[in-house]
Design a protein around this motif. Structure first.
Motif, PDB file in Angstrom:
ATOM      1  N   ARG A  78       9.525  11.997   3.550  1.00 31.71           N
ATOM      2  CA  ARG A  78       8.571  13.455   3.375  1.00 31.71           C
ATOM      3  C   ARG A  78       9.420  13.756   1.836  1.00 31.71           C
ATOM      4  NH1 ARG A  78       6.531  15.350   7.652  1.00 31.71           N
ATOM      5  NH2 ARG A  78       7.272  13.947   9.359  1.00 31.71           N
ATOM      6  N   TYR A 118       0.950  -1.460   0.263  1.00 31.21           N
ATOM      7  CA  TYR A 118      -0.170   0.118   0.068  1.00 31.21           C
ATOM      8  C   TYR A 118       0.783   0.964   0.164  1.00 31.21           C
ATOM      9  CZ  TYR A 118      -2.865  -4.012   1.892  1.00 31.21           C
ATOM     10  OH  TYR A 118      -3.337  -4.813   2.127  1.00 31.21           O
ATOM     11  N   LEU A 161      -6.258   6.553   1.566  1.00 32.64           N
ATOM     12  CA  LEU A 161      -4.775   5.795   0.008  1.00 32.64           C
ATOM     13  C   LEU A 161      -5.108   5.226  -0.663  1.00 32.64           C
ATOM     14  CD1 LEU A 161      -3.502   2.456   0.074  1.00 32.64           C
ATOM     15  CD2 LEU A 161      -6.526   1.599  -0.114  1.00 32.64           C
ATOM     16  N   TYR A 203       0.297   5.883   1.697  1.00 30.00           N
ATOM     17  CA  TYR A 203      -0.810   6.466   0.940  1.00 30.00           C
ATOM     18  C   TYR A 203       0.384   7.778   1.261  1.00 30.00           C
ATOM     19  CZ  TYR A 203      -2.921   2.784   3.814  1.00 30.00           C
ATOM     20  OH  TYR A 203      -4.261   1.299   4.082  1.00 30.00           O
ATOM     21  N   GLN A 218       0.280  11.535   3.448  1.00 25.88           N
ATOM     22  CA  GLN A 218      -0.355  11.841   4.724  1.00 25.88           C
ATOM     23  C   GLN A 218       0.150  13.962   4.571  1.00 25.88           C
ATOM     24  OE1 GLN A 218       1.735  11.097   8.410  1.00 25.88           O
ATOM     25  NE2 GLN A 218      -0.265  12.118   9.984  1.00 25.88           N
ATOM     26  N   PHE A 230       4.117  13.814   3.228  1.00 18.91           N
ATOM     27  CA  PHE A 230       4.604  12.611   4.338  1.00 18.91           C
ATOM     28  C   PHE A 230       3.948  11.276   3.347  1.00 18.91           C
ATOM     29  CE2 PHE A 230       7.256  10.583   6.914  1.00 18.91           C
ATOM     30  CZ  PHE A 230       6.800  10.002   8.140  1.00 18.91           C
ATOM     31  N   ARG A 275      -2.835  16.102   8.747  1.00 20.05           N
ATOM     32  CA  ARG A 275      -4.311  15.600   8.374  1.00 20.05           C
ATOM     33  C   ARG A 275      -3.711  14.208   8.303  1.00 20.05           C
ATOM     34  NH1 ARG A 275      -6.515  18.047   3.132  1.00 20.05           N
ATOM     35  NH2 ARG A 275      -7.871  17.026   3.152  1.00 20.05           N
ATOM     36  N   GLY A 276      -4.951  13.465   8.361  1.00 20.38           N
ATOM     37  CA  GLY A 276      -5.227  12.277   8.391  1.00 20.38           C
ATOM     38  C   GLY A 276      -4.026  11.176   7.207  1.00 20.38           C
ATOM     39  N   LEU A 277      -4.642   9.981   7.063  1.00 22.55           N
ATOM     40  CA  LEU A 277      -3.917   9.013   6.345  1.00 22.55           C
ATOM     41  C   LEU A 277      -4.976   9.085   4.562  1.00 22.55           C
ATOM     42  CD1 LEU A 277      -1.723   8.239   8.108  1.00 22.55           C
ATOM     43  CD2 LEU A 277      -0.874   6.725   6.949  1.00 22.55           C
ATOM     44  N   LEU A 285       4.216   7.068   2.637  1.00 22.88           N
ATOM     45  CA  LEU A 285       3.755   6.061   3.872  1.00 22.88           C
ATOM     46  C   LEU A 285       3.506   4.809   2.974  1.00 22.88           C
ATOM     47  CD1 LEU A 285       2.693   7.536   7.009  1.00 22.88           C
ATOM     48  CD2 LEU A 285       4.440   6.629   6.841  1.00 22.88           C
ATOM     49  N   PHE A 321       3.494  -0.768   8.289  1.00 23.96           N
ATOM     50  CA  PHE A 321       4.052   0.744   8.157  1.00 23.96           C
ATOM     51  C   PHE A 321       5.873   1.068   7.768  1.00 23.96           C
ATOM     52  CE2 PHE A 321       0.117   3.037   6.979  1.00 23.96           C
ATOM     53  CZ  PHE A 321      -0.823   2.084   8.125  1.00 23.96           C
ATOM     54  N   GLY A 322       6.378   1.437   6.887  1.00 23.84           N
ATOM     55  CA  GLY A 322       7.319   1.721   6.872  1.00 23.84           C
ATOM     56  C   GLY A 322       7.637   3.061   7.780  1.00 23.84           C
ATOM     57  N   PRO A 323       8.705   3.379   7.415  1.00 18.29           N
ATOM     58  CA  PRO A 323       8.917   5.468   8.685  1.00 18.29           C
ATOM     59  C   PRO A 323       9.201   5.838   7.794  1.00 18.29           C
ATOM     60  CG  PRO A 323      11.073   4.012   7.608  1.00 18.29           C
ATOM     61  CD  PRO A 323      10.058   2.964   6.776  1.00 18.29           C
ATOM     62  N   GLY A 324       8.711   6.238   6.057  1.00 19.02           N
ATOM     63  CA  GLY A 324       7.801   7.505   5.612  1.00 19.02           C
ATOM     64  C   GLY A 324       9.046   8.196   5.054  1.00 19.02           C
TER      65      GLY A 324
END
Lengths: 111, 113
Positions: free
Chosen positions: A107, A34, A46, A36, A38, A88, A42-44, A90, A102-105
């Motif tokens: 930015r 997946y 998909l 995502y 962010q 961000f 705000r929220g995530l 993810l 989840f991975g570390p993301g």
């Protein structure tokens, strides 16, 4: 044990430039994958998911695309970045059971 | 469609205070419910989950009970620490074949000594 990696960790890109973010998973086979996003504060949301090599489903129409060239590799791309692509990003995986990991993301800042 | 609503933050507490973060959901069928936590600059970590009505998920002193009658999954902790400062996301798993998660907007928690 399973681990998930994302790179780069941080990226600053000019508007109109291309994008490639990579996600890899270790320690599992045939994961669901997946992407995502962010946005700040705000929220995530998909963006894409994949249940197998070459199988990509898009949740939100946009100028991003995803590919899965190998079983445990998931790539997020864009040909021309927009300011609104900042955020961000993810990557996550699941084994077909319920929990996503989840991975570390990454930015991303588009200027 | 399916959705998750969380209380707006930020929530600011003193150390050792009691924490509640409200989460309600709308879903068809019987979704599984999750709480994820995001520490500053990091990705999301699964905090706890519950897969059916009346289940209680717990981890690291946090608890949440799946309440079907009120469609809620409120997160609680009896005594918060400064290290609990983070953003907390409530999520539900949509019934289907690829484990799609729908997230709430997140609630930022700041704990002061």
């Amino acid at each position: 044990s399973q681990t998930i990696h994302q790179w780069p960790a941080t990226l600053v890109q000019p508007v109109g430039s291309p994008l490639s973010l990579e996600c890899t998973v270790e320690g599992t086979s045939n994961p669901n994958l997946y992407w995502y996003r962010q946005a700040a504060g705000r929220g995530l949301q998909l963006l894409f998911y994949s249940v197998g090599i070459g199988q990509i489903s898009s949740e939100v129409p946009q100028n991003l695309s995803a590919s899965r060239p190998q079983d445990r590799q998931f790539i997020l791309s864009s040909k021309k970045l927009l300011l609104s692509d900042s955020g961000f990003y993810l990557c996550a995986w699941s084994s077909g059971l319920e929990t996503q990991y989840f991975g570390p993301g990454t930015r991303l800042l588009v200027l | 469609g399916d959705s998750v609503t969380q209380m707006e933050g930020p929530v600011t507490l003193s150390e050792e205070a009691f924490l509640t973060i409200n989460c309600t959901y709308t879903a068809t069928g019987y979704p599984s419910l999750f709480w994820y936590v995001q520490y500053p600059g990091e990705g999301l970590q699964l905090l706890l989950k519950a897969t059916k009505a009346d289940d209680k998920g717990s981890n690291k002193g946090f608890e949440a009970t799946y309440r079907k009658e009120t469609t809620s999954f409120h997160l609680e902790k009896g005594s918060v620490q400064v290290s609990d400062s983070a953003v907390y996301f409530c999520a539900l798993k949509v019934s289907g074949g690829y484990n799609k998660l729908i997230f709430g907007a997140g609630t930022r928690l700041a704990v002061h000594p």
